[in-house]
Design a protein around this motif. Sequence first.
Motif, PDB file in Angstrom:
ATOM      1  N   ARG A 109      23.055  48.779  22.369  1.00  0.00           N
ATOM      2  CA  ARG A 109      23.257  47.363  22.711  1.00  0.00           C
ATOM      3  C   ARG A 109      22.288  46.459  21.965  1.00  0.00           C
ATOM      4  O   ARG A 109      22.050  45.323  22.364  1.00  0.00           O
ATOM      5  CB  ARG A 109      23.112  47.180  24.223  1.00  0.00           C
ATOM      6  CG  ARG A 109      24.264  47.837  24.953  1.00  0.00           C
ATOM      7  CD  ARG A 109      24.208  47.645  26.427  1.00  0.00           C
ATOM      8  NE  ARG A 109      25.341  48.322  27.059  1.00  0.00           N
ATOM      9  CZ  ARG A 109      25.492  48.471  28.357  1.00  0.00           C
ATOM     10  NH1 ARG A 109      24.582  47.981  29.177  1.00  0.00           N
ATOM     11  NH2 ARG A 109      26.540  49.088  28.852  1.00  0.00           N
ATOM     12  N   ASP A 110      21.715  46.980  20.904  1.00  0.00           N
ATOM     13  CA  ASP A 110      20.872  46.198  19.993  1.00  0.00           C
ATOM     14  C   ASP A 110      19.672  45.569  20.691  1.00  0.00           C
ATOM     15  O   ASP A 110      19.460  44.358  20.633  1.00  0.00           O
ATOM     16  CB  ASP A 110      21.725  45.119  19.305  1.00  0.00           C
ATOM     17  CG  ASP A 110      21.122  44.732  17.962  1.00  0.00           C
ATOM     18  OD1 ASP A 110      20.126  45.365  17.578  1.00  0.00           O
ATOM     19  OD2 ASP A 110      21.639  43.807  17.327  1.00  0.00           O
ATOM     20  N   ILE A 111      18.904  46.420  21.324  1.00  0.00           N
ATOM     21  CA  ILE A 111      17.720  45.955  22.052  1.00  0.00           C
ATOM     22  C   ILE A 111      16.716  45.296  21.105  1.00  0.00           C
ATOM     23  O   ILE A 111      16.008  44.360  21.486  1.00  0.00           O
ATOM     24  CB  ILE A 111      17.068  47.142  22.807  1.00  0.00           C
ATOM     25  CG1 ILE A 111      15.991  46.672  23.782  1.00  0.00           C
ATOM     26  CG2 ILE A 111      16.474  48.156  21.856  1.00  0.00           C
ATOM     27  CD1 ILE A 111      16.522  46.088  25.029  1.00  0.00           C
ATOM     28  N   ALA A 112      16.707  45.759  19.842  1.00  0.00           N
ATOM     29  CA  ALA A 112      15.730  45.209  18.893  1.00  0.00           C
ATOM     30  C   ALA A 112      15.953  43.710  18.712  1.00  0.00           C
ATOM     31  O   ALA A 112      15.003  42.923  18.699  1.00  0.00           O
ATOM     32  CB  ALA A 112      15.841  45.940  17.557  1.00  0.00           C
ATOM     33  N   ASP A 155      10.895  37.903  34.001  1.00  0.00           N
ATOM     34  CA  ASP A 155      11.259  37.901  32.579  1.00  0.00           C
ATOM     35  C   ASP A 155      12.761  38.122  32.393  1.00  0.00           C
ATOM     36  O   ASP A 155      13.349  39.031  32.998  1.00  0.00           O
ATOM     37  CB  ASP A 155      10.470  38.992  31.862  1.00  0.00           C
ATOM     38  CG  ASP A 155      10.818  39.040  30.385  1.00  0.00           C
ATOM     39  OD1 ASP A 155      10.298  38.194  29.647  1.00  0.00           O
ATOM     40  OD2 ASP A 155      11.635  39.897  29.999  1.00  0.00           O
ATOM     41  N   GLY A 156      13.376  37.301  31.546  1.00  0.00           N
ATOM     42  CA  GLY A 156      14.830  37.348  31.378  1.00  0.00           C
ATOM     43  C   GLY A 156      15.342  38.680  30.862  1.00  0.00           C
ATOM     44  O   GLY A 156      16.293  39.255  31.398  1.00  0.00           O
ATOM     45  N   VAL A 167      17.943  44.061  31.674  1.00  0.00           N
ATOM     46  CA  VAL A 167      17.933  45.525  31.596  1.00  0.00           C
ATOM     47  C   VAL A 167      17.909  46.120  32.996  1.00  0.00           C
ATOM     48  O   VAL A 167      18.603  47.099  33.280  1.00  0.00           O
ATOM     49  CB  VAL A 167      16.719  46.007  30.764  1.00  0.00           C
ATOM     50  CG1 VAL A 167      16.578  47.527  30.837  1.00  0.00           C
ATOM     51  CG2 VAL A 167      16.874  45.576  29.316  1.00  0.00           C
ATOM     52  N   ARG A 168      17.137  45.512  33.896  1.00  0.00           N
ATOM     53  CA  ARG A 168      17.067  46.026  35.271  1.00  0.00           C
ATOM     54  C   ARG A 168      18.454  46.015  35.897  1.00  0.00           C
ATOM     55  O   ARG A 168      18.871  46.984  36.541  1.00  0.00           O
ATOM     56  CB  ARG A 168      16.104  45.170  36.109  1.00  0.00           C
ATOM     57  CG  ARG A 168      15.811  45.746  37.491  1.00  0.00           C
ATOM     58  CD  ARG A 168      15.034  44.754  38.353  1.00  0.00           C
ATOM     59  NE  ARG A 168      15.873  43.647  38.793  1.00  0.00           N
ATOM     60  CZ  ARG A 168      16.637  43.659  39.881  1.00  0.00           C
ATOM     61  NH1 ARG A 168      16.676  44.737  40.644  1.00  0.00           N
ATOM     62  NH2 ARG A 168      17.374  42.608  40.209  1.00  0.00           N
ATOM     63  N   LEU A 169      19.189  44.918  35.683  1.00  0.00           N
ATOM     64  CA  LEU A 169      20.530  44.819  36.273  1.00  0.00           C
ATOM     65  C   LEU A 169      21.492  45.831  35.652  1.00  0.00           C
ATOM     66  O   LEU A 169      22.326  46.411  36.347  1.00  0.00           O
ATOM     67  CB  LEU A 169      21.075  43.395  36.127  1.00  0.00           C
ATOM     68  CG  LEU A 169      20.407  42.377  37.051  1.00  0.00           C
ATOM     69  CD1 LEU A 169      20.919  40.979  36.768  1.00  0.00           C
ATOM     70  CD2 LEU A 169      20.627  42.738  38.515  1.00  0.00           C
ATOM     71  N   TRP A 170      21.361  46.017  34.338  1.00  0.00           N
ATOM     72  CA  TRP A 170      22.218  47.028  33.689  1.00  0.00           C
ATOM     73  C   TRP A 170      22.019  48.380  34.351  1.00  0.00           C
ATOM     74  O   TRP A 170      22.968  49.060  34.726  1.00  0.00           O
ATOM     75  CB  TRP A 170      21.856  47.155  32.195  1.00  0.00           C
ATOM     76  CG  TRP A 170      22.422  46.095  31.328  1.00  0.00           C
ATOM     77  CD1 TRP A 170      23.380  45.183  31.668  1.00  0.00           C
ATOM     78  CD2 TRP A 170      22.069  45.824  29.963  1.00  0.00           C
ATOM     79  NE1 TRP A 170      23.647  44.369  30.600  1.00  0.00           N
ATOM     80  CE2 TRP A 170      22.860  44.737  29.544  1.00  0.00           C
ATOM     81  CE3 TRP A 170      21.170  46.384  29.072  1.00  0.00           C
ATOM     82  CZ2 TRP A 170      22.780  44.206  28.268  1.00  0.00           C
ATOM     83  CZ3 TRP A 170      21.083  45.858  27.799  1.00  0.00           C
ATOM     84  CH2 TRP A 170      21.878  44.781  27.400  1.00  0.00           C
TER      85      TRP A 170
END
Lengths: 481, 221
Positions: free
Chosen positions: B100-103, B71-72, B77-80
Motif C-alpha cells: 500500500r506504498d507506506i513509503a 497521528d493521522g 494503519v491502526r484502523l487497517w
Amino acid sequence: MSTTAAQTLAGQRVSTAGVVFFTASAATPLTVCAAIVTTGLAATGKLGLPLAFVIIAAVLAVFSVGYVAMARRVPNAGAFYTYVSLGLGKPAGVGASWVALLAYNTLQIGLYGAIGTLAPMLNKWFGIDVPWWVLALVAWVVVAVLGTRRIKHSARVLLVLLAAEVAMVLLYSIANLANPAEGGLSVDGFAVGDLLGSALGPLLGLAVLGFVGFEQSAVFSEQASPGAVRRATIICIGGLCALYALSSWSTIQAAGPDTVIGDAQSSPAAILFVLAEKNLGPWAAEVGQVLLVTSVLAALISFHATCARYSFALGRDQVLPAWLGRTTPRTGQPGPASITQSALALVVIIAYAIGGWDPLTEMFYLAGTVGALGVLLLLAATAFATVRFLREHTDEENTGVRRLAPPVAAIAVTAILVLVVAHYALLLGVPEESPLRWGVPIVFAVVAIGGIVYGIVLRRTRPQVYDAIGKGPARTPVGAR
Amino acid sequence: MTAPHYRKAIPGLLADEFFLAGLDDMTGEQRLEPQALAAGLAAAVLGELVLTRHMVVEAGALRVADVAVADGLQEKVRLWVRKDRSVVLARDWIMVLVGRDIATLVRHRMLAAGKVVRTSRKRLLRKPLELYVPPSLSTAAAAGVRIAGNLSVPRPLSTPDLLLAGLLRATGRDREILSHCEPGVHEELDRQLRENLCPSAAQLVDHTTEVLVTAAVTPLF
C-alpha cells in the motif's frame, strides 16, 4: 481502501507462470537437448535416453509431491539444506549443505566451459580467433555483475530467450521427424532394450542432469501461493520431459538408429545442429548455436544465484562465516556470497586456461556429471527427509497419495543413485581404472561426512548456532551481522 | 524565489527517523534500496504503535488497542489492522503496508510536518532524481550519531532508539551508521537487542528481517 489486506498480499505474489519461467530457464532446455543428448549417446553407446527422460520425469513427479508439501511448511532460502536438517537431523543438514555447495558450484563453474562453443562461430563470421577462456571471462564479468544486483530487467530478457530456445527445439524436432533416416520412424529410443544393461545407470544419471533446476520452484514457496508452486513444479517436469523426450527421440530418428552413435562420437559439437543444418539450412544451426550460448549464460546466472543463496543461507545460520549471510543495503542482494562464488569461478577458469585442458569435455561435461551425482545425492537425502518430516507433521491434508508418494520416491531415487555410482566410469567417459571413477564419489562421501561431523562439533561447541540450523529467517537475528 | 519556510520538526516519530537515517548525509540521496526502505518504514510505523502501547505483537500476530491515536498515519494503519482480520501476522502486515506504498505515506507525513522538502536533482541523460531532504542534512545523521555515540560508551539506548537500531540492522544500514565506531559496538548492539528490547519490538525486528531476507533470496520476475 477497498481491497482487504489479504488481497493486497495476494497481489504481491509470484504467479504460476513466473515460477514456471524461472524454473525452466534454470534447467536450460536447449543446452540439455544439444549437449547432454549428444554426449550421452557418444559416451554410453546406447539409444535409451528418451526413455530415461520419461522414467526420471516420473520419479521426479512422485518426488515433487512430498517436496512441495514440505516446501509449504518450512522457510525456503537453502531449500535442500533446510529440508534435510528438519527431516534427518541438523548434522545431516550441514552435510547436505556442504554437498549442495560443492555440487552447485561445480555445475555452475563447469558451464563456463560450454561458452567456448561460440569461438568457432566468431571465427566463421568475423574471422577472428578467440581462445575459449576469453569468452568465458566475458561471461564471467556479465554473471558477476548481474549477480550483485536484482535482475528484474535481465530476467525479462531471459524469458524471451527461453521462449526462443523452446521454439527452436520444437522446430528442430519437427524438421527431424519430417526427414527421418532410411527405414522411417521407429520406436528406437523408447524400447526397453535400449535402456537395459550397463548403460542404465549413466543414462538415468544424464537424464537427472537434464532436470537439474526443477527444484528451484520451492524457492518460491513463500512468495507464491502453494497451489502455484505445485502447479509450476508439475508443469515444469511434464513440459521438460515432453521436450527432452521428443527432441532426443527425433534426433535418433533423423540420424538413423544405426548410425547416430557413430555420428555423435565423431561430432561432439552437438549432432542436433548438424541435423538442423541438413534439414532446415545453415541459418537454423547458427541461430541454435547462438541461442545455446545465451542458454548457457542464463544457466550460469541462475546457478550463480543458487550458489549465492546457499552460501547466504549457511552464512545466516553461521554454519559458514557470518559475513556471507548479509545482504547489501543498496541492492538487497546477498552481495558477499555472490562475490565469493564469482571469485571461485574466476580461479577455476584461470586454472583451466593455464593448464590447457579442453573446456568442453574436461570442464563442461566432467563438471556436469560430477554435479549431477551431487544433486542425486541431495535428492535422495531430501526424499528420505520428506518421508520422516511428513510422517511427523501429519495434518488433514495428508491424503493417501501424499503418504504413499514420499517413500516410493525415496526408494526410486536411491536405486538410481546406486546405479549411477555402479557405472560411474561410463558416465564420466573415462576408463574403469581412472582415479576419477571412485575419486568423485569418495569426495562427495567425504564432504557429506565432513559436514555431518562439523554439525556434531557445532552441537558441542556452539549450541546457540546449532539450535538455529535450518530455522532460516524465522530465528532471532542475534549475531546476524 | 524565496527560501522555503521550515516549521520546527517534531522529534521522535520512528518511521521519520528511519527514513532520515537511510539518507546519505552528504548528498541527501536515499541509500536504502526501495524494498528495504519500504519494509523498514512499514515496520517502523507499526513500531510507533507498539511504542505508544497501541499495539502488541503476540506470537507474531498483531493486536491493536481500541483507542484512537493522534497521528493521522498511525491512526490509518491502526484502523487497517483493527478492521481487517484477513491477515494477522506481523510479517504479512509489513508486506501489506509495503504493497500500500507506506513509503509515500511516510514521505507525505514528513512533508506536511516540514521535516523534509522535495527537491529534484538533474542528472546527465537520465530522469531527474527526486529527493526528500531535511532542511539541514545534519538532521539526517542525528539519529545515527546518537545511536553510535551511546553504543560506543557503551550506554543503554532508549527504547525508540533501540528499535530503530534493530530495524537499521535488519536492513543492513547499521554498517554505514556504525562504520566509524570500534568493532565492539556491533556486539554491544546485539547484547542490547537481546536483553533490552521488549518482546513486541523484538518480534517486529525479526519479522522485518524475515521479509527482507525472503525478498533478497527470491529472484524477481
